[in-house]
Motif scaffolding. Structure first.
Motif, PDB file in Angstrom:
ATOM      1  N   CYS A   1       0.868  -1.182   0.000  1.00 13.26           N
ATOM      2  CA  CYS A   1       0.000   0.000   0.000  1.00 13.26           C
ATOM      3  C   CYS A   1       0.902   1.229   0.000  1.00 13.26           C
ATOM      4  O   CYS A   1       1.603   1.480   0.991  1.00 13.26           O
TER       5      CYS A   1
ATOM      6  N   MET B   1      -3.304  -5.306  -2.132  1.00 12.83           N
ATOM      7  CA  MET B   1      -3.185  -3.873  -2.387  1.00 12.83           C
ATOM      8  C   MET B   1      -4.263  -3.107  -1.627  1.00 12.83           C
ATOM      9  O   MET B   1      -5.186  -3.694  -1.077  1.00 12.83           O
ATOM     10  N   CYS B   2      -4.135  -1.783  -1.626  1.00 10.43           N
ATOM     11  CA  CYS B   2      -5.119  -0.922  -0.974  1.00 10.43           C
ATOM     12  C   CYS B   2      -5.243   0.358  -1.792  1.00 10.43           C
ATOM     13  O   CYS B   2      -4.228   0.970  -2.130  1.00 10.43           O
ATOM     14  N   ASN B   3      -6.464   0.756  -2.120  1.00  9.09           N
ATOM     15  CA  ASN B   3      -6.598   2.020  -2.837  1.00  9.09           C
ATOM     16  C   ASN B   3      -6.586   3.192  -1.857  1.00  9.09           C
ATOM     17  O   ASN B   3      -6.492   3.006  -0.645  1.00  9.09           O
TER      18      ASN B   3
ATOM     19  N   ASN C   1      -6.369   5.680  -7.994  1.00 10.38           N
ATOM     20  CA  ASN C   1      -7.162   4.497  -7.648  1.00 10.38           C
ATOM     21  C   ASN C   1      -7.616   3.731  -8.888  1.00 10.38           C
ATOM     22  O   ASN C   1      -7.652   2.490  -8.886  1.00 10.38           O
TER      23      ASN C   1
ATOM     24  N   LEU D   1      -4.827   1.654  -9.858  1.00  8.78           N
ATOM     25  CA  LEU D   1      -4.600   0.544  -8.934  1.00  8.78           C
ATOM     26  C   LEU D   1      -5.590  -0.594  -9.171  1.00  8.78           C
ATOM     27  O   LEU D   1      -5.212  -1.769  -9.120  1.00  8.78           O
ATOM     28  N   TRP D   2      -6.853  -0.263  -9.411  1.00  6.64           N
ATOM     29  CA  TRP D   2      -7.831  -1.312  -9.698  1.00  6.64           C
ATOM     30  C   TRP D   2      -7.439  -2.087 -10.955  1.00  6.64           C
ATOM     31  O   TRP D   2      -7.559  -3.320 -11.010  1.00  6.64           O
TER      32      TRP D   2
ATOM     33  N   ALA E   1      -4.490  -4.353 -10.102  1.00  7.18           N
ATOM     34  CA  ALA E   1      -4.925  -5.500  -9.294  1.00  7.18           C
ATOM     35  C   ALA E   1      -5.598  -6.553 -10.166  1.00  7.18           C
ATOM     36  O   ALA E   1      -5.340  -7.757 -10.028  1.00  7.18           O
TER      37      ALA E   1
ATOM     38  N   CYS F   1      -4.240  -9.573  -8.096  1.00 11.54           N
ATOM     39  CA  CYS F   1      -3.980  -9.131  -6.715  1.00 11.54           C
ATOM     40  C   CYS F   1      -5.296  -8.966  -5.952  1.00 11.54           C
ATOM     41  O   CYS F   1      -6.360  -8.813  -6.539  1.00 11.54           O
TER      42      CYS F   1
ATOM     43  N   MET G   1      -7.565  -6.632  -3.348  1.00 15.50           N
ATOM     44  CA  MET G   1      -7.696  -5.187  -3.130  1.00 15.50           C
ATOM     45  C   MET G   1      -8.544  -4.877  -1.901  1.00 15.50           C
ATOM     46  O   MET G   1      -9.675  -5.364  -1.774  1.00 15.50           O
TER      47      MET G   1
ATOM     48  N   ASP H   1     -10.647  -2.133  -0.478  1.00 15.71           N
ATOM     49  CA  ASP H   1     -11.292  -0.935  -1.018  1.00 15.71           C
ATOM     50  C   ASP H   1     -11.639   0.032   0.112  1.00 15.71           C
ATOM     51  O   ASP H   1     -12.752   0.036   0.625  1.00 15.71           O
TER      52      ASP H   1
ATOM     53  N   THR I   1     -11.405  -9.865   2.554  1.00 20.18           N
ATOM     54  CA  THR I   1     -10.953  -9.929   1.167  1.00 20.18           C
ATOM     55  C   THR I   1     -10.106 -11.173   0.926  1.00 20.18           C
ATOM     56  O   THR I   1     -10.249 -11.856  -0.096  1.00 20.18           O
TER      57      THR I   1
END
Length: 277
Positions: free
Chosen positions: A85, A121-123, A145, A148-149, A152, A157, A159, A161, A196
Motif C-alpha cells: 500500500c 493492495m489498498c486504494n 485508484n 490501482l484497480w 490489481a 492481486c 484489493m 477498497d 478480502t
C-alpha cells in the motif's frame, strides 16, 4: 484459489506502519491494521497459527523509496503474502505524475507476482469530507485508484477498497491529525482485509454517502481548523520546505519474519530460521 498464508510481509508508509495506533504492549511502537491482520490470520482459515510476520513500512516514504528499499527486501524474504500500500504521500504533492506512479507500482507488483507472492493492495482514501487542503488531492487520488484497480485485476492481486468503505469516514475512525486512522479505523481496515483474503469479497457496504456529521458552530469550526493547522499542517509544510520526512531516521519496526504465536508443546523445534519474540 488463495493458498494457506504461513508468512506475511507488510511494505509501505505510515498507513501500514500503523501511525497513531499505539501498541499498548510496547512504548513508542504502533500497532496498525497490518499488525492486526497478521494476528487475525493466525486464527483464520486463510492463515496459520504458525504464521510469521515482518513489517517493513516506514512513515513518510514516497513510492520510489518503497520500491527501491522495501520491495527488494520483501523479494528476498519471499513470504506467501505481501501487502503493498503506497503512493498516498506522492499524491499529496501537487506536481506528482500519477501515471508514472502507477507505472512504478505495477513494475513492483510484477516482480512480486513473478516470485509467486500473493499481493494485497489498498486504494487511496476518499478525501471528500477532509479539510480543504487535503480535499484538494481528491482528483489525483481518484485517478491513482483507477490505475490501482486495473493493476490489481491485471495481475491477480487482492484489493482492500478503503475508498468505498463508507463506515471508515466516521469521525471516530480518524486520529486528531485527520490524515491517519485511529485504532478503530485500523481495526476496520484489518477486518476488511481479512474478509478480502478469506472470501475474495469485501465486507458489505451500502451506498456512496458519507456518514452524517454533527452540525457545529462557525466559531468552533474556525477554532478547530486553526488548531489543526498549527499542530499538524504547519509541521508538515516545514518538513517539505526542509526536504525532510518524518521517517528519515527510522528503520522498519519489524524487519525480519517473526512468529507471532509461541509454538505449542510438542511442536518441532526447527522453524526454518524464523525469529521468535
Amino acid at each position: 484459489m488463495l493458498q494457506t498464508i504461513n508468512s506475511y510481509v507488510a511494505i509501505g508508509d505510515s498507513f501500514s506502519e500503523g501511525l497513531m495506533d499505539h501498541d499498548p504492549d510496547e512504548e513508542n511502537r504502533f500497532r496498525g491494521w497490518a499488525d492486526r491482520l497478521a494476528w487475525m490470520l493466525t486464527e483464520s482459515p486463510a492463515g496459520s497459527p504458525d504464521l510469521s510476520y515482518a513489517n517493513l513500512a516506514i512513515r513518510g516514504r514516497l513510492l520510489d523509496r518503497i520500491v527501491d528499499e522495501q520491495v527488494p527486501k520483501a523479494l528476498e524474504i519471499k513470504p506467501d503474502l505481501v501487502s503493498f500500500c503506497a503512493g498516498g504521500n506522492d499524491c499529496l504533492r501537487p506536481k506528482a505524475d500519477i501515471d508514472d506512479l502507477a507505472n512504478q507500482f505495477e513494475r513492483a507488483v510484477i516482480a512480486l507476482r513473478e516470485s509467486g507472492i500473493e499481493v494485497l493492495m489498498c486504494n487511496g482514501f476518499d478525501t471528500e469530507i477532509a479539510s480543504p487542503l487535503i480535499r484538494a488531492v481528491r482528483p489525483r487520488v481518484g485517478i491513482y485508484n483507477a490505475h490501482l484497480w486495473t493493476i490489481a485485476q491485471r495481475h491477480g492481486c487482492h484489493m482492500i477498497d478503503v475508498w468505498g468503505l463508507r463506515s471508515l469516514y466516521a469521525d471516530e475512525m480518524w486520529a486528531d491529525d485527520r490524515i491517519h486512522l485511529s485504532p478503530a479505523g485500523h481495526d476496520l481496515v484489518a477486518r476488511q482485509a481479512l474478509a478480502t483474503l478469506e472470501s475474495g469479497h469485501s465486507l458489505p457496504v451500502k451506498g456512496f454517502a458519507m456518514p452524517a456529521r454533527p452540525t457545529r458552530a462557525i466559531r468552533d469550526v474556525m477554532s478547530e481548523e486553526s488548531r489543526w493547522a498549527k499542530d499538524f499542517f504547519a509541521p508538515w509544510v516545514g518538513r517539505r520546505l526542509r526536504g525532510q520526512s518524518s521517517g528519515d531516521r527510522l528503520g522498519a519496526k519489524l524487519p525480519t519474519l517473526t512468529r507471532l504465536r509461541p509454538p505449542e508443546a510438542g511442536d518441532p523445534v526447527d522453524d526454518g530460521g524464523v525469529a521468535h519474540d
